[in-house]
Structure formats: C-alpha cells, structure tokens
Design a protein around this motif. Structure first.
Motif, PDB file in Angstrom:
ATOM      1  N   GLY A 125      21.536   3.045 -64.370  1.00 19.16           N
ATOM      2  CA  GLY A 125      21.189   3.695 -63.108  1.00 19.16           C
ATOM      3  C   GLY A 125      21.018   2.604 -62.064  1.00 19.16           C
ATOM      4  N   PHE A 126      20.552   2.975 -60.890  1.00 19.11           N
ATOM      5  CA  PHE A 126      20.354   1.966 -59.843  1.00 19.11           C
ATOM      6  C   PHE A 126      19.144   2.372 -59.020  1.00 19.11           C
ATOM      7  N   ARG A 127      17.980   2.054 -59.555  1.00 24.97           N
ATOM      8  CA  ARG A 127      16.745   2.446 -58.881  1.00 24.97           C
ATOM      9  C   ARG A 127      15.812   1.247 -58.678  1.00 24.97           C
ATOM     10  N   LEU A 157      27.515   4.497 -53.255  1.00 23.91           N
ATOM     11  CA  LEU A 157      28.325   3.615 -52.406  1.00 23.91           C
ATOM     12  C   LEU A 157      27.689   2.230 -52.265  1.00 23.91           C
ATOM     13  N   ASP A 158      26.345   2.168 -52.306  1.00 26.13           N
ATOM     14  CA  ASP A 158      25.663   0.858 -52.321  1.00 26.13           C
ATOM     15  C   ASP A 158      26.136   0.047 -53.535  1.00 26.13           C
ATOM     16  N   VAL A 159      26.143   0.691 -54.689  1.00 22.33           N
ATOM     17  CA  VAL A 159      26.572   0.019 -55.932  1.00 22.33           C
ATOM     18  C   VAL A 159      28.036  -0.409 -55.810  1.00 22.33           C
ATOM     19  N   SER A 283       9.905  13.813 -49.534  1.00 23.76           N
ATOM     20  CA  SER A 283      10.970  13.119 -48.826  1.00 23.76           C
ATOM     21  C   SER A 283      11.630  12.168 -49.815  1.00 23.76           C
ATOM     22  N   GLY A 284      12.627  11.453 -49.385  1.00 28.86           N
ATOM     23  CA  GLY A 284      13.237  10.482 -50.307  1.00 28.86           C
ATOM     24  C   GLY A 284      13.638   9.243 -49.562  1.00 28.86           C
ATOM     25  N   ILE A 285      12.957   8.985 -48.449  1.00 30.67           N
ATOM     26  CA  ILE A 285      13.357   7.808 -47.667  1.00 30.67           C
ATOM     27  C   ILE A 285      12.160   6.892 -47.405  1.00 30.67           C
TER      28      ILE A 285
HETATM   29  C1  FAD Z   1      19.661   1.839 -54.155  1.00 29.51           C
HETATM   30  C2  FAD Z   1      18.744   2.512 -53.174  1.00 29.51           C
HETATM   31  C3  FAD Z   1      18.991   2.385 -51.818  1.00 29.51           C
HETATM   32  C4  FAD Z   1      18.150   2.995 -50.888  1.00 29.51           C
HETATM   33  N1  FAD Z   1      18.420   2.851 -49.565  1.00 29.51           N
HETATM   34  C5  FAD Z   1      17.599   3.415 -48.661  1.00 29.51           C
HETATM   35  C6  FAD Z   1      17.815   3.236 -47.277  1.00 29.51           C
HETATM   36  O1  FAD Z   1      18.776   2.568 -46.852  1.00 29.51           O
HETATM   37  N2  FAD Z   1      16.947   3.812 -46.388  1.00 29.51           N
HETATM   38  C7  FAD Z   1      15.869   4.552 -46.829  1.00 29.51           C
HETATM   39  O2  FAD Z   1      15.095   5.031 -45.994  1.00 29.51           O
HETATM   40  N3  FAD Z   1      15.636   4.749 -48.141  1.00 29.51           N
HETATM   41  C8  FAD Z   1      16.461   4.198 -49.065  1.00 29.51           C
HETATM   42  N4  FAD Z   1      16.213   4.371 -50.396  1.00 29.51           N
HETATM   43  C9  FAD Z   1      15.053   5.186 -50.805  1.00 29.51           C
HETATM   44  C10 FAD Z   1      13.749   4.345 -50.748  1.00 29.51           C
HETATM   45  O3  FAD Z   1      13.946   3.154 -51.447  1.00 29.51           O
HETATM   46  C11 FAD Z   1      12.595   5.160 -51.357  1.00 29.51           C
HETATM   47  O4  FAD Z   1      12.399   6.316 -50.566  1.00 29.51           O
HETATM   48  C12 FAD Z   1      11.303   4.349 -51.413  1.00 29.51           C
HETATM   49  O5  FAD Z   1      11.459   3.201 -52.202  1.00 29.51           O
HETATM   50  C13 FAD Z   1      10.164   5.196 -51.985  1.00 29.51           C
HETATM   51  O6  FAD Z   1       9.024   4.430 -52.066  1.00 29.51           O
HETATM   52  P1  FAD Z   1       7.916   4.734 -53.191  1.00 29.51           P
HETATM   53  O7  FAD Z   1       6.814   3.773 -52.926  1.00 29.51           O
HETATM   54  O8  FAD Z   1       7.620   6.169 -53.231  1.00 29.51           O
HETATM   55  O9  FAD Z   1       8.635   4.386 -54.582  1.00 29.51           O
HETATM   56  P2  FAD Z   1       9.316   3.044 -55.066  1.00 29.51           P
HETATM   57  O10 FAD Z   1       9.644   2.161 -53.937  1.00 29.51           O
HETATM   58  O11 FAD Z   1      10.388   3.457 -55.997  1.00 29.51           O
HETATM   59  O12 FAD Z   1       8.159   2.316 -55.916  1.00 29.51           O
HETATM   60  C14 FAD Z   1       7.678   2.865 -57.123  1.00 29.51           C
HETATM   61  C15 FAD Z   1       6.697   1.874 -57.730  1.00 29.51           C
HETATM   62  O13 FAD Z   1       6.018   2.502 -58.823  1.00 29.51           O
HETATM   63  C16 FAD Z   1       6.025   1.621 -59.947  1.00 29.51           C
HETATM   64  N5  FAD Z   1       5.894   2.458 -61.150  1.00 29.51           N
HETATM   65  C17 FAD Z   1       6.653   3.490 -61.543  1.00 29.51           C
HETATM   66  N6  FAD Z   1       6.146   4.041 -62.672  1.00 29.51           N
HETATM   67  C18 FAD Z   1       5.031   3.335 -62.981  1.00 29.51           C
HETATM   68  C19 FAD Z   1       4.079   3.410 -64.018  1.00 29.51           C
HETATM   69  N7  FAD Z   1       4.112   4.363 -64.976  1.00 29.51           N
HETATM   70  N8  FAD Z   1       3.074   2.496 -64.047  1.00 29.51           N
HETATM   71  C20 FAD Z   1       2.989   1.516 -63.093  1.00 29.51           C
HETATM   72  N9  FAD Z   1       3.875   1.411 -62.086  1.00 29.51           N
HETATM   73  C21 FAD Z   1       4.873   2.312 -62.029  1.00 29.51           C
HETATM   74  C22 FAD Z   1       7.324   0.868 -59.817  1.00 29.51           C
HETATM   75  O14 FAD Z   1       7.281  -0.337 -60.596  1.00 29.51           O
HETATM   76  C23 FAD Z   1       7.347   0.632 -58.302  1.00 29.51           C
HETATM   77  O15 FAD Z   1       6.551  -0.488 -57.984  1.00 29.51           O
HETATM   78  C24 FAD Z   1      17.034   3.762 -51.350  1.00 29.51           C
HETATM   79  C25 FAD Z   1      16.790   3.895 -52.727  1.00 29.51           C
HETATM   80  C26 FAD Z   1      17.632   3.275 -53.625  1.00 29.51           C
HETATM   81  C27 FAD Z   1      17.340   3.409 -55.101  1.00 29.51           C
END
Ligand code: FAD
Length: 413
Positions: A125-127, A157-159, A283-285
């Motif tokens: 995957g790519f997360r 497309l990023d990948v 949301s997802g951004i």
């Molecule tokens: C490849 C990619 C490209 C993207 N590009 C864009 C973009 O251009 N513009 C945009 O707005 N959004 C983009 N996004 C989406 C954006 O990255 C997410 O919306 C954002 O990261 C969400 O933030 P978050 O803090 O909710 O989760 P995340 O940033 O995913 O952080 C989750 C955290 O939780 C931790 N974690 C998970 N499970 C556990 C556990 N059980 N115990 C302890 N720690 C845990 C992880 O280690 C991580 O530190 C992209 C996402 C991806 C995957």
C-alpha cells in the motif's frame, strides 16, 4: 500520580494538537506515541519513493519539536487497545495512563479481494513511510522494472509519478473510465492522462484486475485483467481506498461507525477521550486533520471550540507542472444545474451553478486567484445577481470581500 495528556499518532492531527496543547497548558505533561519512527507528511511520501528526499526530509515540524515543546514521544510504539474505565492506553509491554486522550491514528489502506493480492509477498500500500521503504527495498532487491498499480486517484498517481522518476514502468488499472475520477471530469482528466502516458505510463481504464499469477516464492508476477489480458509485473501497489484506523479500539466502548464518532467538539462517546483527523472519517485531507487536532486540543483543555468545517472536497493537484484546483461537484449532482465552461490551449475552467449557488469548480492550467471559489461553495453564497451582467469567470475576490487577493481594496474609500 499526575497523569499526562496522551496523544496517539504523530501525523497532521496529532502534531497540531500537541502544539496547541502546549500553548494552552504550559505546565502539563504531554505524552505522544506512534507507530511511525519518523514523524512525516504523507503528502510528501512520493518524494522519498522517487529518491528526492530521505526520511528526515519528510518531516513537517522542526527537528527540535519534541524537545522545544517538552513532549515525550514513544516512537515505534503501537497502542493495542484502550481501557476507558481505568483511563489507560494498552501497549505491547504495559500501559500508559492518561488524564485526557486524543486518538489521531489516521487511516489504513485496503487490499481488494483479488486472488493472491492479500497473501502474496510483493503487494504494497502507500500510506506510511514504512510502505515507501518496503517499496524502495523491493525496487532494489527485485531490480523492479514494471509495477502494477490499482487505482488512479491522487495516491495511485503519486506512486506512479515517483516510480517513473526511478525509471520503473507502470501500468495503472482504474475501474472508472477516467483518471482522478473524484477530482476531474472527462476533459480535465484527459490532460493528466496524456501527460502520464507521454512519460511512459499505461492505463487500463474502466476495467478491473480479476486474478493474479503467483510464483513459487509467493510473488505476483502478472495480474490478470477481467478481459483476460495478462500484465506482467515485479510487484503490485494497491491505491484504491483507505478506511479509518479503528480496529485496535475493539472492546474499548468507544463508538465507531465508518470512523470514530465524534460530536462537534471532537469528543468521542467515552469521557475524556477525543479523536481528530482521518480516523474520524470527517475528511481525508491534511489541513482539515490539523484543524480538527487544534480544536480537539482546545476542548481537552476545557475551552469550548466547535468544529464546523465538514466541507472537505477540495483538492489541489500538480503533476508534470500541470496544476489544478478542484472543489465540490465535478459533474452536476442534480438536475437544473448550469454548467459554464471556458477552454483554451493550456487551460480548462468549469463552474457548476445551481439555484444561484456555485456547487463545484475545476480550474486546470492556471489556478492563480482561485482561492475564493472554495469560500463561495462552502458558504453557499448566492452569485446570481453578480453574474447577471458578467461572466461567472470574471467573478473575483473584490465581488465578495471588497478587496483583491493581494489585500488591495477594490472599491474607493
Ligand atoms: C500518499 C498520500 C498523499 C497525500 N497527499 C495529500 C495532499 O496532497 N493533500 C492533502 O490535503 N492530503 C493528502 N493526503 C492525506 C493526508 O496525508 C491525511 O489527510 C493526513 O495525513 C491525516 O492526518 P492524521 O493525523 O489524521 O493521520 P496520519 O497523518 O496518517 O497519522 C496517523 C498517525 O497515527 C499513528 N498510528 C496509527 N496507528 C497507531 C497505533 N495503533 N498506535 C500508535 N500510533 C498509531 C501513525 O504512526 C501516525 O503517526 C495524502 C495521503 C497519502 C497517503
């Protein structure tokens, strides 16, 4: 015993919350934990995969963030569950008590139920950075020349872009009939498709993968399409959807639907437990995750702050120097919509208006001075009077703010 404020996750939501907590509670104990060993921006992962940056180059906070803010960080530590009665996070080798808890664990990717995909050793995957690291190792170890990618959304497309930068050929399968189906229409999609194809990518649009060929080392060597075609590959990347990371909460009593259920104050169903970011499925951004983190932190400190910005369908895209802003509907969702289109050689603009209100815009090629469109859509501003005697494309900051984007007043005072 003084219990700390605990944040699970060091992504966008977790880090924004931590910074705000420190501001509001200068003397509180703050403990963070994450599976991540480097706090990193997911939005920049392709730069690591493409070889442009190393792990440290993906950080979005200063090197001394934890030290400066006096925050303890358990890196590489996964939360295994939450005991809401005793107010503690269950870890692999013990537990972490909390005064208030924020869950900011983001999303996890899904692997489609195609034979071989969930069991083969070379499906990624790519997360997270760890996904990019695994792919990086696979490229080196397998001397990968050809990769099959499922999904042509932003992540797919990023990948693809990053792999092509490393000279790897890509085939991208997409069930929809165009690339970036959530952000584009047929016209704007075509421009991106052509750029990727010019760089060597191959697309399989409107068709799914249905089977795989797996060798004796449990590696997929080809993907079979539903029309019988076989596409050889060195590994497979699944970029067709994510879901909130909530599995570890089972048995905690914290209510989940698609994601963790929160009220307007980012409170979960359990006392003193908050959630923010992708894990809430609101949301997802990135910017929304940060906003939610900050608001959760304020509420954890007893300030009543409400999260109202559930509007999230905004994307800024840039591949091969072609930029695009896509906000709201890409095709009209209801009858009675007016569609305005303006096209020239290097630019495509489309605005969807219904009942006098802008419902969606796509600006491809030139996205300067387009910031206010999101404001119009989000606040459902009636533009019908404004566009009676001028084209919708001539709307500008001045029509709504009384000043232009550069802060220059557009009316005489
Ligand atoms: C490849 C990619 C490209 C993207 N590009 C864009 C973009 O251009 N513009 C945009 O707005 N959004 C983009 N996004 C989406 C954006 O990255 C997410 O919306 C954002 O990261 C969400 O933030 P978050 O803090 O909710 O989760 P995340 O940033 O995913 O952080 C989750 C955290 O939780 C931790 N974690 C998970 N499970 C556990 C556990 N059980 N115990 C302890 N720690 C845990 C992880 O280690 C991580 O530190 C992209 C996402 C991806 C995957």
């Amino acid at each position: 015993m003084v219990r700390p404020y605990v944040i699970i996750g060091t992504g966008a939501a977790g880090m924004a919350a931590a910074e705000r907590l420190r501001l509001l509670k200068p003397d509180a104990l703050i403990q963070m934990m994450s599976v991540d060993e480097y706090s990193h921006s997911r939005c920049m992962l392709h730069k690591f995969l493409g070889g442009e940056r190393d792990e440290k180059g993906l950080s979005f906070v200063s090197d001394d963030f934890f030290e400066k803010n006096r925050i303890m960080w358990g890196k590489g530590q996964a939360a295994k569950g939450i005991d809401t009665k005793e107010k503690r996070v269950l870890m692999e080798d013990g537990y972490q008590p909390y005064e208030k808890l924020l869950i900011a664990t983001g999303s996890v990717y899904g692997i489609p139920p195609i034979p071989g995909f969930r069991t083969a050793a070379n499906v990624f995957g790519f997360r997270d950075l760890s996904d990019a690291q695994k792919m990086d190792a696979a490229i080196r170890e397998l001397d990968a020349k050809h990769v099959f990618i499922v999904g042509s959304g932003l992540v797919g497309l990023d990948v693809a872009y990053a792999l092509m930068e490393r000279g790897v050929k890509v085939t991208i399968a997409e069930m929809a009939t165009r690339v970036l189906p959530l952000q584009t229409d047929e016209v704007s999609a075509k421009a991106y498709q052509e750029l990727f194809e010019k760089a060597g990518a191959r697309f399989k649009l409107g068709i799914g993968a249905s089977d795989s060929v797996v060798d004796e080392r449990n590696r997929i060597t080809a993907v079979k399409m539903s029309n019988g075609e076989e596409v050889p590959c060195d590994f497979v990347v699944c970029a067709a959807g994510v879901r909130p990371n909530v599995a570890f909460l089972e048995g905690s009593g914290i209510r989940t639907g698609r994601g963790i259920e929160v009220d307007g104050y980012m409170r979960t169903s359990e006392p003193d437990v908050f959630a923010a970011g992708d894990v809430t499925a609101l949301s997802g951004i990135w910017p929304n995750a940060m906003d939610q983190g900050r608001i959760a932190a304020a509420n954890m400190c007893g300030q009543e702050q409400k999260y109202t910005d559930t509007f999230c369908v905004k994307n800024t895209i840039n591949f091969f120097g072609l930029t695009m802003l896509s906000v709201g509907e890409v095709e009209p969702k209801e009858e009675g919509s007016e569609i305005f289109v303006r096209e020239c050689k290097n630019a495509y603009q489309k605005v969807i208006v219904r009942d006098g209100v802008v419902k969606g815009v796509q600006f491809e090629g030139d996205i300067s001075h387009t910031g206010f469109w999101q404001y119009l859509i989000k606040n459902e501003i009636d533009v019908s009077e404004k566009i009676k005697d001028k084209s919708v494309f001539e709307l500008g900051y001045g029509d709504f703010y009384g000043m232009d984007e550069m802060g220059e007043y557009t009316y005489s005072v």
